[in-house]
Structures are given as structure tokens and as C-alpha cells.
Scaffold this motif. Sequence first.
Motif, PDB file in Angstrom:
ATOM      1  N   SER A   3      24.531  72.177  13.947  1.00  0.00           N
ATOM      2  CA  SER A   3      23.546  71.164  13.621  1.00  0.00           C
ATOM      3  C   SER A   3      22.975  71.711  12.223  1.00  0.00           C
ATOM      4  CB  SER A   3      22.704  71.070  14.858  1.00  0.00           C
ATOM      5  OG  SER A   3      21.170  71.464  14.337  1.00  0.00           O
ATOM      6  N   LEU A   6      20.421  74.607  12.376  1.00  0.00           N
ATOM      7  CA  LEU A   6      20.855  75.777  12.581  1.00  0.00           C
ATOM      8  C   LEU A   6      21.434  76.617  11.476  1.00  0.00           C
ATOM      9  CD1 LEU A   6      23.345  75.205  15.798  1.00  0.00           C
ATOM     10  CD2 LEU A   6      20.917  76.100  15.704  1.00  0.00           C
ATOM     11  N   VAL A   7      21.074  77.908  11.312  1.00  0.00           N
ATOM     12  CA  VAL A   7      21.421  78.786  10.302  1.00  0.00           C
ATOM     13  C   VAL A   7      22.973  79.428  10.723  1.00  0.00           C
ATOM     14  CG1 VAL A   7      21.143  81.095   9.098  1.00  0.00           C
ATOM     15  CG2 VAL A   7      19.183  79.628   9.902  1.00  0.00           C
ATOM     16  N   LYS A   8      23.720  79.163   9.804  1.00  0.00           N
ATOM     17  CA  LYS A   8      25.181  79.486   9.901  1.00  0.00           C
ATOM     18  C   LYS A   8      25.248  80.996  10.186  1.00  0.00           C
ATOM     19  CE  LYS A   8      29.880  79.306   8.319  1.00  0.00           C
ATOM     20  NZ  LYS A   8      30.530  79.421   7.167  1.00  0.00           N
ATOM     21  N   PRO A   9      25.711  81.430  11.345  1.00  0.00           N
ATOM     22  CA  PRO A   9      25.934  83.071  11.489  1.00  0.00           C
ATOM     23  C   PRO A   9      26.609  83.765  10.558  1.00  0.00           C
ATOM     24  CG  PRO A   9      26.803  81.869  13.468  1.00  0.00           C
ATOM     25  CD  PRO A   9      26.088  80.891  12.567  1.00  0.00           C
TER      26      PRO A   9
END
Lengths: 437, 437
Positions: A3, A6-9
Motif C-alpha cells: 500500500s 507503507l514503507v518498503k522494507p
Amino acid sequence: MISPKLVKPRILSGFMELAPCKQIIFNKMIDIITKTYENACFVPLDTPILELSEILLAKSGGEIDKEVYHFNKGDNDLCMRYDLTVPLARHVAMNSEAISFPFKRYQIGKAYRGERPQKGRFREFVQCDGDIVGLEDLPLTADAECIYIISKIFKNLNLDVLIHISNRNLLFGYCEDLNIKDTKSVLTILDKINKIGKDNAKNELLKLNLSETNCEKLLYIISLNGNFQDTIDKLTPLSQNQTYILGLNQIKELYRYIKAYEINEEQYCLDLSIIRGQDYYTGTVFETFMKSHPEFGSICGGGRYDNLAGYFTEKKMPGVGLSIGLTRLFDLLDKNNLLPPIAPTNTKLQIIPLGDYIEECLSLQSFFSQKLNCEVNYENRSFKSKMKEAGKKQIPYILIVGENEHNSKKYTLKNMITGEQNSLTKEDCLIQIKNNL
Amino acid sequence: MISPKLVKPRILSGFMELAPCKQIIFNKMIDIITKTYENACFVPLDTPILELSEILLAKSGGEIDKEVYHFNKGDNDLCMRYDLTVPLARHVAMNSEAISFPFKRYQIGKAYRGERPQKGRFREFVQCDGDIVGLEDLPLTADAECIYIISKIFKNLNLDVLIHISNRNLLFGYCEDLNIKDTKSVLTILDKINKIGKDNAKNELLKLNLSETNCEKLLYIISLNGNFQDTIDKLTPLSQNQTYILGLNQIKELYRYIKAYEINEEQYCLDLSIIRGQDYYTGTVFETFMKSHPEFGSICGGGRYDNLAGYFTEKKMPGVGLSIGLTRLFDLLDKNNLLPPIAPTNTKLQIIPLGDYIEECLSLQSFFSQKLNCEVNYENRSFKSKMKEAGKKQIPYILIVGENEHNSKKYTLKNMITGEQNSLTKEDCLIQIKNNL
């Protein structure tokens, strides 16, 4: 799909993060190296990762190398350490009154270089350093002890290595004898001969206005390489220069000590091509190569320096040390399927409830954990999938606690390697597991 | 006097650098904590100390806390980690396909907060964290396991502690029952009651427009504190609110598991004043205090969170964890002379040459080091000063190699504790030392 909120890990490139099954092996290697240092009575030191730039960059007169992670916080100009040697120099200068010399310390910790990541290069890497620092003087036995420790570390890691040893005084003296003025430039060229080849090295030497004869002499001496006695015999007639003779005598003395340490003759050689770039080495130098994979390059190097802490104190502190770049070594071993055969789990026993016997399982964990690593699988999943998972994780023993087991207090112990299954009291389970591990 | 050319060796304030004799004890404590985690089958994780700010500050929407070490390098906006929880969240979100849940990991590593250093506060500190992370759900046995591990860690460290346990649903539900709107502010006030005192807390609560009765009710419930069964009996009639009942049932279930683990009843209590500030705790919470030194404050805390990695993934990952701030704990123990009685040296045997027998000594080191930590004292100093130094370092055994010893191959072994001295073969020396260590 992630989404947009969200921060991309992700992690930074050039940083190693191992899955736990690999981290277990990495930690085991650290453990072996630690124990080897402690076996030789080295003491642990842990210096901060952040230091004042003035300290860490003292060598370069405060000039910031592009590679160094460097920033300001409040009034402080800070660096992340890029090796463990400068912090050692700062530590011994700062604590010279309290330290009893020779100071034999090991330090296993992370260092940072923000260089452009290349194959096999890391921005965060674990260094495993050992150094012996004297006050005023330090006997050559210390150099021998470092080589002894290298031989033991790699023996304990089950890696077959060859330690290439030289002494910089030999080349310093030989250059002096040949009336070479710019020894530093000459050594820099000779140091990279394995990378650029003999012909290119010769061309570069000729550009420094060396005579054809001197070039050939230099290329000859650095080609000398083999067991100590034979190579010493070849070196003996080459020069009468004082520095050269000093180097040769140091090599002879070192050889006596190495023999006294009973290091296997197959594990070391005298190799005049070992120079090591850093200016501060002044005597013994060494590099370590894997016999089966010389193309990995040196996996452990070091040597003797006359004055460790000269930027911080007027006290003269000679030292000798070794350094292993463990992150790079681990990465090479992993990529070549050469990691030591260590189980990817520390778990010896997993207890699985069959039905509503969770409290009995916890009580059994409390019992078994006095003697071995064990856990209860308390997931809300089927028994079958738990057994499958345990097999995948290579857990050697499973204890099943169902209605029969609860009533009889005899538990089903399954050996996951042989498939054997027995009904035993908890005490007998423990005996059987301990006997087989 | 330091010459003006020299850089004064020093470290940054708020950074701990231990002398090796203390570092040995620090490392031993890390070793004990590691082994306790591994005993419960936790796996090791080592995340980078540097991460993208976007990741580490995801919680705060990228807003930089003044405490965080933060800088740019090339195109990257970087932070040094300030805890081990955010990196864990990032790791599980990034590797959720490969991980088998529940994921029980421990991580012992440094974290950084550039706050103004105060008494007992450090800018670089070692955290010893253990967490159990589930996918979708995680049974309460995990909470019990964390408490079990705390009890074992401190038992193994030989520190007598009391674990204060609560469940946030009790106060959430109770506030709901009292029609309190601003539960967060109320809990913040109640959380600091031990610092500010009951009267000040009441005044602050009254300022939030709570009624006198509600204030008294809240001050009463958070005063409840004692063994689980008695405290549960006192809590049972206080409210019928659903969240409250949920909390009470979780406490009852947790108590069953803690009893199953056979944790000593003297080691834990139910204490409604345990709240823990962090927003993300949603159920069980706990803090650990030293019985002899409650003024140290909590030395290990933790609890249950419903959604660990919500900033990085839409997968729901509930977890429960514990955290020990080892740097602060070590500093407190050290300052109060409470460090575990561990020898300040790892050396078991020191070999001292009397005369020119250095090679024989090195050979003996090679022999003894197969079985114990030993070294040769090869300094150029008098025999007497070497013996004195060995005594100061608390080295338990000394082996003397002089002319008689060289000729007879019987070496003088001195027990530095009893003063006893024997003339023995190297094999017999080894037997005697091993029998006495």
C-alpha cells in the motif's frame, strides 16, 4: 502489492544481513576466533563505533577520506570507525599508565567504509583483530605468536591455509643497496605485481628511471618464495646492506620461534612478494591464503609496526598484529559452499502437544532446558505440519505429549535422524538424548 | 605534557569503554544471556547499525527525533539504529516468506541515542533483546515464555530480581468503564506515579477533568500489587467491562503457564502500576527490578504488541518481547560493587623463562594451549617483576623454565593461590592444573 502508506522494507546495499540459520554459523566462527585469542591469553577490548574525527583522522591530519562515514552532531565532529587499529592506538595512548605491557588485546567488531559497493566489498564489516603492543620494545617472539595464532584460528575453523611471511627490512635494505631513491614508489609497484603482471611492473619500474639490471634484480628477489631454510639460503648472498642483514636476521630468529611453536611446515612459507601497502609496517609482514582457493586473495594479514600511537603520545609503542575481515571471508565461503558444517539450528529437542496438554509441555521444557536447548511448539497448527516443519529445521529430537503420554508419564521420543521412536519417562528421554548428541 | 603536534587521546562523553578486566565480565554476562536465549531455542539475528532514515523513522513519519544520529552520505539519508525493535520489524516484513513463525529471535547489539548524557545514560549502549513474533496470531504461552526467560537470565547472572507483571487491557477496560475519554493522557500520568508521587498524580488527573471518585478508583486499582492469586481476587469484582474481562482472563491464563514453567513464586508478582509508556503495547507488560536495589529502576522490560511491522507490511504480526539495557545495568552493578565474581583474567598458566630458554617456553605454550589458556612472558624484565605482575593479574599458575628445568625436563609449577610449588613433567603439570581449575 504494498500500500502507498507503507514503507518498503529494505536494507542498504553493501550491508550484510544473514538469515538466522547462517548467522548461527557466522557466530560460531566468531566464537572459534574468540576462543583462540583467549587461549593465547589475549584480553578483550570494545571501543566505541563513534569517535571524534580529530582522533580517527589524526593520521591524515584531519583530512576526510571519502570512504569514511562522517557527520556533525551538536558541537561534535564525528566519524564511524573504519578500522580497529586507530581506536587501539588511541586506547593505549590514553591508558598507558594502567596497562601492563606487552598488551595483548583482541577486538571483534564492526567497522565502516562507505565506498562504492563492489563484489565482495562491504560497507559494514566485522573485523577480528589481535595485536600485541609493547612499551619501548617488543621481542620478535610476539611476531611468532601472531603467526602461531593465525595457524590455530584457521585450523580451528577447519580451513587449510598457507601463511606467506616476509620482512620489509629485506626490501628496504636491498633497494638501499641498489641506490634506489624512491623506495616507496618501487614497493608500491612491486606490491601489485600479482594484479598487473611482471611485464607491466617492469615497465612501471623503468619509468622510475631504474636500470634494466636493477629491475631484474628486484623482480628476482620478490620471486623468491618457498620454505624458510631454502629461501634464507638464497637470500643470504644477495646483499651486505645493514638493513638487509637486519631483516635477514629477524627472519632467521622468527623462524626459530615458529619452529618452537611446532606450527606445521605446510602452513607457512617465506615469500618476498609479500609487501603490504600500509606505510606503518616496519618489519615482519604476512598474508594468509586458502590453499584450495588462492583466488580469494588474502584472508588474514598483518605485521610489525614500530610506533603505533605516535599521533597521540610521545611514548614509543611498537606492536605486531593480525586482522581477519570476517564478513568478506564468510561471504566468499558461503558463495563457494565452503561454510563449516554447522547445524542450522541450536534446538536439540522440540516438544509437541497432541491435544490440550500445553501446561505439561511447558513443565517438560522447564525440566529439559536445565540440560539442553529445547522448546515447546505451541503454534495453532496441525500435528502433521509441525512434524514436517521440525524436519525441515533439522531438529534432532521431538517429544510428543498426548493423552497416553499424559496418563502414563511415558513420553514418545522420536529421533528425527534415525526415525526411531521410544516411550520413555522424562528422565530416560534426557539420558537417551544426552547420550546421542 | 603533550606536544602541540599530538592529538589528545580521548573518547566522547556518554560512551563506555571498559578496561579489559571489566570487559571480560561484560562479555561473560553477554555470554550468559546468549546461552539462556539459545537454551529456549531463540535464533540469532544481526541487523546493520546503519539503515535508511525512511525505515528507522517510519514510525514518526520520517520526523527526526533530536536524539537520533542522522546524516547524509551520497544520495542516502541514514540513521544509526536507536533500538533493535524497528530493525526486527523491518526484517520480518522483508523476509516473511522465508521465516517460519513463530519467529523467536534474540539480538545483542549496540544502539545509539545522542541525548545529553546524564548519570547512568549512555549514547552508545548494548541492548539484549528477545522477541517472539507470530503471523496472524500468537498464543499467550509466548508471553509466559518471555517471563520464563527473564527469570532464567537473572538466575544465571546470579541477580535476585522481582518481575512485575500486568496487562494493559485491565486499565484500558477500567478507564472505559469509568467513561474516561482521554485514556492515553491518564495512563501517561499513572505511569509516572512513582516519580511524581500520588498527590501530584491526583492533581494532574483532576486537571484532565476526572471526578474525585474516578481519581480515587484509579489510584486504588494501580496500587494493587502482590501475588497473582490474591491480586486476581481483588481485581475480579472491580469491573464487568469486556476489555477488562479480557485482560483479567489473559492474566489468569498467563498465570497458569507461568506456574507450569515452575518459576519461583518469589520471582514475580502482579502489579497494576506497570504500564510502560510506549503506545504499541497492547496486552501483557512487565518490568524487572533488583530486589536489593529497587532504586536502580527497571533493568528489563517488555510486553505484548498486536502489530509489530504495520509500517512495512499489511501482514499482521503480533509479538511479545523483552529487552535488557546491558550497558546501563553493568554500569549500575559496577558502581555498587555488585558485578558477578568473575576473574579479571582468562589466563590459566603463564610460562616464565629464567635465562635463555625462550624456544623451550614457546614449545611448552604449544603443548599446554591444547588444553588451557596459557602464554609465555617474553618481556625483557626481571624474573621478580614478572612474578609480581602475574600475582597482580591473578594468574592462577606459573611455570618456571630455567637451567635445572631445561636439563631435567621437570618444570617448576607454582600455584599462585596456595603458594605451593612442585617439580613436574609437562604432562603432570597439565594434570595438576586441570584437576584444580
